[in-house]
Design a protein around this motif. Structure first.
Motif, PDB file in Angstrom:
ATOM      1  N   SER A  74     -26.888 -54.950 -68.618  1.00  9.31           N
ATOM      2  CA  SER A  74     -28.053 -54.516 -68.413  1.00  9.31           C
ATOM      3  C   SER A  74     -27.358 -54.436 -66.717  1.00  9.31           C
ATOM      4  N   GLY A  75     -27.155 -55.899 -66.747  1.00 13.12           N
ATOM      5  CA  GLY A  75     -26.235 -55.515 -65.216  1.00 13.12           C
ATOM      6  C   GLY A  75     -25.337 -54.986 -64.729  1.00 13.12           C
ATOM      7  N   LEU A  76     -24.152 -55.478 -65.881  1.00 16.31           N
ATOM      8  CA  LEU A  76     -22.977 -54.723 -65.458  1.00 16.31           C
ATOM      9  C   LEU A  76     -23.221 -53.098 -66.008  1.00 16.31           C
ATOM     10  N   LEU A  77     -24.209 -52.068 -66.597  1.00 17.02           N
ATOM     11  CA  LEU A  77     -24.075 -51.372 -66.941  1.00 17.02           C
ATOM     12  C   LEU A  77     -24.726 -50.806 -65.083  1.00 17.02           C
ATOM     13  N   THR A  78     -25.484 -51.108 -64.872  1.00 16.10           N
ATOM     14  CA  THR A  78     -26.193 -51.552 -62.822  1.00 16.10           C
ATOM     15  C   THR A  78     -24.815 -50.864 -62.335  1.00 16.10           C
ATOM     16  N   PHE A  79     -24.031 -52.488 -62.264  1.00 14.07           N
ATOM     17  CA  PHE A  79     -23.057 -52.381 -61.085  1.00 14.07           C
ATOM     18  C   PHE A  79     -21.914 -51.079 -61.844  1.00 14.07           C
ATOM     19  N   ALA A  80     -21.448 -51.095 -63.239  1.00 14.93           N
ATOM     20  CA  ALA A  80     -20.788 -49.942 -63.007  1.00 14.93           C
ATOM     21  C   ALA A  80     -21.397 -48.518 -62.167  1.00 14.93           C
ATOM     22  N   GLY A  81     -22.362 -48.386 -62.213  1.00 10.09           N
ATOM     23  CA  GLY A  81     -23.122 -47.474 -61.756  1.00 10.09           C
ATOM     24  C   GLY A  81     -22.939 -47.459 -60.356  1.00 10.09           C
ATOM     25  N   VAL A  82     -23.226 -48.880 -60.054  1.00  9.42           N
ATOM     26  CA  VAL A  82     -22.796 -48.025 -58.178  1.00  9.42           C
ATOM     27  C   VAL A  82     -21.640 -48.390 -58.325  1.00  9.42           C
ATOM     28  N   LEU A  83     -21.021 -49.069 -58.647  1.00  5.83           N
ATOM     29  CA  LEU A  83     -19.932 -48.327 -58.629  1.00  5.83           C
ATOM     30  C   LEU A  83     -19.734 -46.831 -58.238  1.00  5.83           C
ATOM     31  N   LEU A  84     -19.928 -46.563 -59.270  1.00  4.67           N
ATOM     32  CA  LEU A  84     -19.649 -44.654 -59.322  1.00  4.67           C
ATOM     33  C   LEU A  84     -20.274 -44.389 -58.869  1.00  4.67           C
ATOM     34  N   VAL A  85     -21.415 -44.625 -57.730  1.00  2.00           N
ATOM     35  CA  VAL A  85     -21.569 -44.054 -56.664  1.00  2.00           C
ATOM     36  C   VAL A  85     -21.469 -44.232 -55.665  1.00  2.00           C
ATOM     37  N   ILE A 144      -8.313 -46.370 -57.177  1.00  6.56           N
ATOM     38  CA  ILE A 144      -7.958 -46.648 -58.152  1.00  6.56           C
ATOM     39  C   ILE A 144      -8.435 -47.771 -58.910  1.00  6.56           C
ATOM     40  N   ALA A 145      -8.095 -48.859 -57.693  1.00  8.00           N
ATOM     41  CA  ALA A 145      -8.663 -50.603 -58.555  1.00  8.00           C
ATOM     42  C   ALA A 145     -10.267 -50.723 -59.018  1.00  8.00           C
ATOM     43  N   ILE A 146     -10.401 -49.709 -57.630  1.00  5.59           N
ATOM     44  CA  ILE A 146     -11.984 -49.895 -57.589  1.00  5.59           C
ATOM     45  C   ILE A 146     -12.283 -49.180 -59.199  1.00  5.59           C
ATOM     46  N   ASP A 147     -11.450 -47.617 -59.607  1.00  3.57           N
ATOM     47  CA  ASP A 147     -12.194 -46.732 -60.639  1.00  3.57           C
ATOM     48  C   ASP A 147     -12.166 -48.204 -62.378  1.00  3.57           C
ATOM     49  N   VAL A 148     -10.613 -48.846 -62.144  1.00  2.00           N
ATOM     50  CA  VAL A 148     -10.125 -49.871 -62.601  1.00  2.00           C
ATOM     51  C   VAL A 148     -11.364 -50.478 -63.316  1.00  2.00           C
ATOM     52  N   ILE A 149     -11.755 -51.278 -61.842  1.00  3.18           N
ATOM     53  CA  ILE A 149     -12.966 -52.153 -62.643  1.00  3.18           C
ATOM     54  C   ILE A 149     -14.313 -51.877 -63.069  1.00  3.18           C
ATOM     55  N   ALA A 150     -14.725 -49.902 -62.417  1.00  2.00           N
ATOM     56  CA  ALA A 150     -15.726 -49.925 -62.674  1.00  2.00           C
ATOM     57  C   ALA A 150     -15.755 -48.997 -64.504  1.00  2.00           C
ATOM     58  N   ILE A 151     -14.142 -48.727 -64.910  1.00  4.20           N
ATOM     59  CA  ILE A 151     -13.895 -48.064 -65.925  1.00  4.20           C
ATOM     60  C   ILE A 151     -14.651 -49.862 -67.183  1.00  4.20           C
ATOM     61  N   TYR A 152     -14.162 -50.981 -66.650  1.00  4.20           N
ATOM     62  CA  TYR A 152     -14.244 -52.547 -67.380  1.00  4.20           C
ATOM     63  C   TYR A 152     -15.905 -52.441 -67.251  1.00  4.20           C
ATOM     64  N   ALA A 153     -16.405 -52.319 -66.538  1.00  4.21           N
ATOM     65  CA  ALA A 153     -17.795 -52.178 -66.698  1.00  4.21           C
ATOM     66  C   ALA A 153     -18.641 -52.070 -67.494  1.00  4.21           C
ATOM     67  N   LEU A 154     -18.222 -50.404 -67.767  1.00  6.22           N
ATOM     68  CA  LEU A 154     -18.833 -49.195 -68.277  1.00  6.22           C
ATOM     69  C   LEU A 154     -18.334 -50.125 -70.067  1.00  6.22           C
ATOM     70  N   THR A 155     -17.609 -50.250 -70.255  1.00  6.36           N
ATOM     71  CA  THR A 155     -16.835 -50.377 -71.563  1.00  6.36           C
ATOM     72  C   THR A 155     -16.689 -51.879 -71.671  1.00  6.36           C
ATOM     73  N   ALA A 156     -17.200 -52.939 -71.075  1.00  2.00           N
ATOM     74  CA  ALA A 156     -16.434 -54.354 -71.169  1.00  2.00           C
ATOM     75  C   ALA A 156     -17.689 -54.889 -71.942  1.00  2.00           C
ATOM     76  N   TYR A 157     -18.980 -54.715 -72.479  1.00  2.00           N
ATOM     77  CA  TYR A 157     -20.300 -54.696 -72.772  1.00  2.00           C
ATOM     78  C   TYR A 157     -21.381 -53.964 -73.664  1.00  2.00           C
ATOM     79  N   ALA A 158     -21.473 -54.150 -74.670  1.00  2.00           N
ATOM     80  CA  ALA A 158     -22.215 -53.128 -75.160  1.00  2.00           C
ATOM     81  C   ALA A 158     -23.993 -53.609 -75.550  1.00  2.00           C
ATOM     82  N   THR A 159     -24.480 -53.530 -75.757  1.00  2.00           N
ATOM     83  CA  THR A 159     -26.152 -53.905 -75.545  1.00  2.00           C
ATOM     84  C   THR A 159     -26.035 -53.631 -77.007  1.00  2.00           C
ATOM     85  N   PRO A 160     -26.672 -54.649 -77.552  1.00  2.00           N
ATOM     86  CA  PRO A 160     -26.446 -54.503 -79.533  1.00  2.00           C
ATOM     87  C   PRO A 160     -28.002 -53.498 -79.759  1.00  2.00           C
TER      88      PRO A 160
END
Length: 158
Positions: free
Chosen positions: A24-35, A125-141
């Motif tokens: 949940s934290g990674l998804l929130t982080f990714a959402g904030v980076l998208l904003v 571009i660096a922020i894009d890469v970090i946000a892509i990582y946050a969106l794809t790195a962790y999957a809630t079961p």
């Protein structure tokens, strides 16, 4: 609300897996980076459309000119803010994948925008890469990951 189940115990019928705060934290982080990236791209696009003097003069672009890239940045900003809404408010899988798609497109667009404002583009571009990582790195079961057996492993780990 889900009930806690001791490790190794069977889950009651109809009970969902508990949500993991890390995912949940990674998804929130990714959402904030998208904003953040969407807002920065909106500023970038509006500045380019308005012909602001913050950009390097006489830059040569592979495709189009500064005005065209300003409109591209503005369109990407709208798409990123829409994906951010989906990730932050709706928490849907399609929003995560839409976020990945717009971030990849933005990274490519920023590579083409480098001649006009290099440091800004490389930072985005660096922020894009970090946000892509946050969106794809962790999957809630319970939503994103593959189904797993709830039974503890037998003798020998099988």
């Amino acid at each position: 609300m889900t009930a806690a189940v001791p490790h190794g115990a069977a889950r009651p019928p109809g009970a969902r897996a508990t949500t993991d705060p890390v995912g949940s934290g990674l998804l929130t982080f990714a959402g904030v980076l998208l904003v953040l990236v969407g807002s920065l791209n909106a500023l970038d696009g509006i500045s380019a459309i308005a012909g602001s003097h913050v950009f390097i003069g006489n830059a040569h672009f592979v495709f189009g000119d500064l005005l065209a890239w300003g409109w591209v940045m503005l369109a990407l900003a709208v798409a990123q803010l829409g994906a951010a809404y989906g990730v932050l408010a709706l928490r849907t899988q399609w929003a995560r994948w839409a976020g990945v798609v717009v971030l990849v497109l933005n990274a490519f667009a920023q590579m083409s925008f480098v001649p006009s404002y290099p440091v800004w583009s490389l930072t985005i571009i660096a922020i894009d890469v970090i946000a892509i990582y946050a969106l794809t790195a962790y999957a809630t079961p319970d939503r994103w990951g593959p189904a797993r057996s709830e039974e503890p492993p037998g003798p020998g780990g099988v």
